[in-house]
Structures are given as structure tokens and as C-alpha cells.
Design a protein around this motif. Structure first.
Motif, mmCIF file in Angstrom:
data_model
loop_
_atom_site.group_PDB
_atom_site.id
_atom_site.type_symbol
_atom_site.label_atom_id
_atom_site.label_comp_id
_atom_site.label_asym_id
_atom_site.label_seq_id
_atom_site.Cartn_x
_atom_site.Cartn_y
_atom_site.Cartn_z
ATOM 1 N N ALA A 43 0.834 -1.195 0.000
ATOM 2 C CA ALA A 43 0.000 0.000 0.000
ATOM 3 C C ALA A 43 0.869 1.247 0.000
ATOM 4 O O ALA A 43 2.080 1.185 0.212
ATOM 5 C CB ALA A 43 -0.902 -0.010 1.241
ATOM 6 N N ASN A 44 0.250 2.387 -0.256
ATOM 7 C CA ASN A 44 0.972 3.655 -0.115
ATOM 8 C C ASN A 44 1.514 3.758 1.304
ATOM 9 O O ASN A 44 0.790 3.538 2.275
ATOM 10 C CB ASN A 44 0.034 4.840 -0.386
ATOM 11 C CG ASN A 44 -0.305 4.958 -1.858
ATOM 12 O OD1 ASN A 44 0.458 4.549 -2.711
ATOM 13 N ND2 ASN A 44 -1.479 5.513 -2.148
ATOM 14 N N GLY A 45 2.796 4.105 1.422
ATOM 15 C CA GLY A 45 3.399 4.237 2.738
ATOM 16 C C GLY A 45 3.943 2.955 3.320
ATOM 17 O O GLY A 45 4.446 2.948 4.446
ATOM 18 N N LYS A 48 7.801 0.866 -0.063
ATOM 19 C CA LYS A 48 8.307 0.424 -1.362
ATOM 20 C C LYS A 48 9.335 1.395 -1.936
ATOM 21 O O LYS A 48 10.439 0.992 -2.329
ATOM 22 C CB LYS A 48 7.149 0.263 -2.370
ATOM 23 C CG LYS A 48 6.059 -0.687 -1.950
ATOM 24 C CD LYS A 48 5.056 -0.942 -3.061
ATOM 25 C CE LYS A 48 4.407 0.307 -3.616
ATOM 26 N NZ LYS A 48 3.584 1.029 -2.623
ATOM 27 N N THR A 49 8.956 2.668 -2.008
ATOM 28 C CA THR A 49 9.867 3.658 -2.606
ATOM 29 C C THR A 49 11.122 3.834 -1.762
ATOM 30 O O THR A 49 12.226 4.002 -2.303
ATOM 31 C CB THR A 49 9.137 5.000 -2.792
ATOM 32 O OG1 THR A 49 8.052 4.821 -3.717
ATOM 33 C CG2 THR A 49 10.075 6.059 -3.339
ATOM 34 N N GLN A 89 8.755 7.060 -10.342
ATOM 35 C CA GLN A 89 7.330 7.291 -10.583
ATOM 36 C C GLN A 89 7.108 8.447 -11.548
ATOM 37 O O GLN A 89 6.131 8.473 -12.287
ATOM 38 C CB GLN A 89 6.625 7.596 -9.260
ATOM 39 C CG GLN A 89 6.640 6.484 -8.255
ATOM 40 C CD GLN A 89 5.896 6.879 -6.988
ATOM 41 O OE1 GLN A 89 4.873 7.562 -7.031
ATOM 42 N NE2 GLN A 89 6.402 6.445 -5.843
ATOM 43 N N GLU A 166 6.783 2.133 -9.705
ATOM 44 C CA GLU A 166 5.461 2.530 -10.214
ATOM 45 C C GLU A 166 5.556 2.943 -11.687
ATOM 46 O O GLU A 166 5.166 4.062 -12.060
ATOM 47 C CB GLU A 166 4.895 3.698 -9.393
ATOM 48 C CG GLU A 166 4.929 3.490 -7.887
ATOM 49 C CD GLU A 166 3.854 2.553 -7.377
ATOM 50 O OE1 GLU A 166 3.078 2.038 -8.199
ATOM 51 O OE2 GLU A 166 3.798 2.323 -6.155
ATOM 52 N N THR A 169 2.121 4.177 -13.638
ATOM 53 C CA THR A 169 1.189 5.104 -12.999
ATOM 54 C C THR A 169 0.684 6.137 -14.006
ATOM 55 O O THR A 169 1.467 6.796 -14.683
ATOM 56 C CB THR A 169 1.873 5.832 -11.826
ATOM 57 O OG1 THR A 169 2.236 4.878 -10.836
ATOM 58 C CG2 THR A 169 0.945 6.868 -11.205
ATOM 59 N N GLN A 198 1.458 -0.565 -7.279
ATOM 60 C CA GLN A 198 0.195 -0.664 -6.543
ATOM 61 C C GLN A 198 -0.830 -1.448 -7.355
ATOM 62 O O GLN A 198 -1.904 -1.764 -6.857
ATOM 63 C CB GLN A 198 -0.373 0.728 -6.275
ATOM 64 C CG GLN A 198 0.478 1.584 -5.370
ATOM 65 C CD GLN A 198 -0.200 2.912 -5.104
ATOM 66 O OE1 GLN A 198 -1.199 2.981 -4.396
ATOM 67 N NE2 GLN A 198 0.330 3.966 -5.679
ATOM 68 N N LYS A 315 -5.994 1.867 -0.929
ATOM 69 C CA LYS A 315 -4.566 1.642 -0.885
ATOM 70 C C LYS A 315 -3.952 1.125 -2.180
ATOM 71 O O LYS A 315 -2.825 1.405 -2.497
ATOM 72 C CB LYS A 315 -4.242 0.633 0.237
ATOM 73 C CG LYS A 315 -4.652 1.137 1.618
ATOM 74 C CD LYS A 315 -3.851 2.347 2.027
ATOM 75 C CE LYS A 315 -4.164 2.761 3.461
ATOM 76 N NZ LYS A 315 -3.404 3.912 3.895
#
Length: 319
Positions: A43-45, A48-49, A89, A166, A169, A198, A315
Motif C-alpha cells: 500500500a501507499n506508505g 516500497k519507494t 514514478q 510505479e 502510474t 500498486q 490503498k
């Protein structure tokens, strides 16, 4: 001793990172084999990045041992940088330059010889179907064209490992599928792809192995099929030509649920070849004729929800 060919492309042990009081990575272990697509799903946060930034030397870890392309991340950061490519991204393309000029600029940064610069730029424009657009300003490119140019620029350094953070995106379905095909071709040529996404269908489509990251920890890892088989709800649907066949099968199988209107049975199954063979053998032993058989397994949406408890609507994207 492990040979260069069999050594993992990426190996990380005990990777940790915090920003202030917030723990982003909490003891992450990774093992990515060469010439494969490894997808980090979260999920975001989830971290991953941050993972990509550490593995690509953009930021340092608080703790942990990492090898990338056979080089120690802490002791040999320049060697790691020479062996990798990163596509983030957001595109690194210069809108004021043409596609060709963007490639030539990147070739300069990699200190390619003059003749080699133009040869490689022309080759990559051809490979990424950008020949006709090569003389046009990048500001006129569509989203899919920009992503292809961005990845082409990454390839000028002939990286062994490419981090795709990503990569699709904001792309339309056709552009996403074009990017997927490019990824497959790169892997077929021996490149290792570390993919964060995602999009659950993207990981399902591309990845040889998938790791699910939740609050800085890996909560599961395996092939897409292995992860799906861990989640309950899989079943085999059997449809019969008449009520008699349905009754006979129900009597033989016992643990199935029936749908009288559809003349069908739903038999719990993990979707594996072994369980399917066992079911078919039981039907054959009793000479039970089946009109139609279909296997239904949980998808990565179900896997993600079961492992993280997050809402896919908030998410992750499952289009």
C-alpha cells in the motif's frame, strides 16, 4: 563458492530505515535472482519507494547488509550505480529537448564515445518505437511515450538491474500493456527487474516472484500462484447435464455445496494440480460424467486484503 552467474542480483538482510520516530523498514530481507522480475507489492506508505531509494544508493539504510549486482552497497556504491538503472514514478525526461536529444544527453553523462552515442540513441529509438517522434520535443509526447523514453534513457548505461518504481502510474491500458511487453523483452535479454507497483494485475502479469510489504515488514513472498493458494476461498465448480448426475456427485464428494438451479457443485480446493487430480480421480472411479469443470482461485486482491487488512479502494489499484 557462488559463481557470478548464480549469485543473486539483489540480496538484502536486516534492512532498516526510520525517519524520526517513524519506522519505514523494519528488518527487510530480500533475495532477487538474476534475469527475473521481482515485484514488491504494498500500500501507499508501506516502504516500497524507500526500499528502492536505498537499493539504488539514493539514501542510506540505518542498518542491514546489501549486495546489488555482486557489489556491497555500503563499500562499493559507485560500482552499484554503474550496474543499475532507475526509472521512478515521475519521468526524468527534459521537455525542452527532443527524444533523441534526451538520449544523447544521457549518453554524454555515461561518457559514451561520440560515434557510440548516436548509434545507441538510434538503436533505442527503434527498440522503443520512438523513431518518428525522435525529432519532436518531449513536451509533445503522450504519457506512454514519455515512459518509454524514460526507460530508454535508463538503458543507455546497459544496466544489469533496473528498478522500476510505479512504472505505469497514469498510463492508459494500451500504454500499460506496451510497457509490460518491454519489461518481458528486457528480462529475456538477461536484465533483472525490481518492480514496485500498486497495481495488483501488473504484479500478477509480470512477476516471477512477489513480496508483500506491510508497515515495513515482508508478510509473504512467493509466486503469484503460491500466494493465491495461501488464501481460503478457492474452489472447483462442477456442472452436470441432469439432476441425477448432480445427486450422484454430491453423494460421492460429500463436502461440496450445491446449486440445484445451475446443476452445479462447488468443491473447496486450493487450486493445485494435486488437488485437482485427486478430485478428477474420484469422479472417474465412480464413472461420474461432468458437463463442465472450472477452477476458481483467490486473486491478488484477496491475497493483499488477507495479508495486510487494508482497503483496496484506498490503498491499491486493481483495475
Amino acid at each position: 563458492m557462488t559463481s557470478k552467474q548464480t549469485r543473486p542480483a539483489i540480496a538484502a538482510t536486516g534492512l532498516r530505515k526510520s525517519f524520526g520516530d517513524q519506522v519505514v523498514l523494519d528488518g527487510l530481507d530480500l533475495n532477487v535472482q538474476r534475469g527475473t522480475v521481482f515485484s514488491l507489492l504494498g500500500a501507499n506508505g508501506a516502504g516500497k519507494t524507500t526500499t528502492v531509494k536505498i537499493l539504488s544508493t539514493l539514501i542510506s539504510a540505518d542498518a542491514g547488509d546489501v549486495q546489488v549486482a555482486g557489489h556491497d552497497l555500503a563499500r562499493e556504491p559507485d560500482a552499484v550505480r554503474a550496474a543499475i538503472g532507475v526509472t521512478g514514478q515521475f519521468s526524468a525526461v527534459d521537455n525542452l529537448l527532443t527524444g533523441e536529444e534526451n538520449l544523447l544527453l544521457m549518453a554524454d553523462l555515461h561518457h559514451l564515445a561520440r560515434g557510440e552515442r548516436r548509434r545507441r540513441a538510434a538503436q533505442l529509438l527503434e527498440q522503443f518505437d520512438l523513431v518518428d517522434a525522435g525529432k519532436k520535443p518531449a513536451s509533445t509526447y503522450s504519457g506512454g511515450m514519455r515512459r518509454r523514453l524514460d526507460l530508454a534513457m535508463t538503458l543507455l548505461g546497459s544496466p544489469q538491474v533496473i528498478f522500476l518504481d510505479e512504472p505505469t502510474t497514469g498510463l492508459d491500458p494500451r500504454s500499460r500493456r506496451n510497457m509490460w511487453q518491454i519489461v518481458r523483452e528486457l528480462v529475456a535479454g538477461g536484465v533483472t527487474i525490481f518492480l514496485t507497483t500498486q497495481y495488483l494485475d501488473e504484479a500478477d502479469e509480470l512477476a516471477d516472484r512477489i513480496a508483500v510489504l506491510d508497515h515495513g515488514r515482508l508478510v509473504a513472498e512467493g509466486t503469484a500462484d503460491e500466494l493465491k493458494r495461501r488464501i481460503p476461498g478457492g474452489h472447483v465448480r462442477l456442472r452436470f447435464a441432469d439432476p441425477q448426475g448432480l445427486d450422484t456427485a454430491m453423494s460421492a464428494l460429500g463436502h461440496a455445496s450445491r446449486d440445484n438451479d445451475a446443476l452445479a457443485l462447488r468443491v473447496p480446493s486450493d487450486g493445485s494440480l494435486r488437488s485437482l487430480k485427486t478430485l478428477i480421480d474420484r469422479l472417474d472411479d465412480r464413472a461420474i460424467e461432468v458437463e463442465e469443470l472450472s477452477v476458481h482461485t483467490p486473486d491478488l486482491d484477496d491475497v493483499f486484503l488477507a495479508l495486510t487488512g487494508n482497503s483496496t479502494n484506498e490503498k491499491v489499484t486493481t483495475r
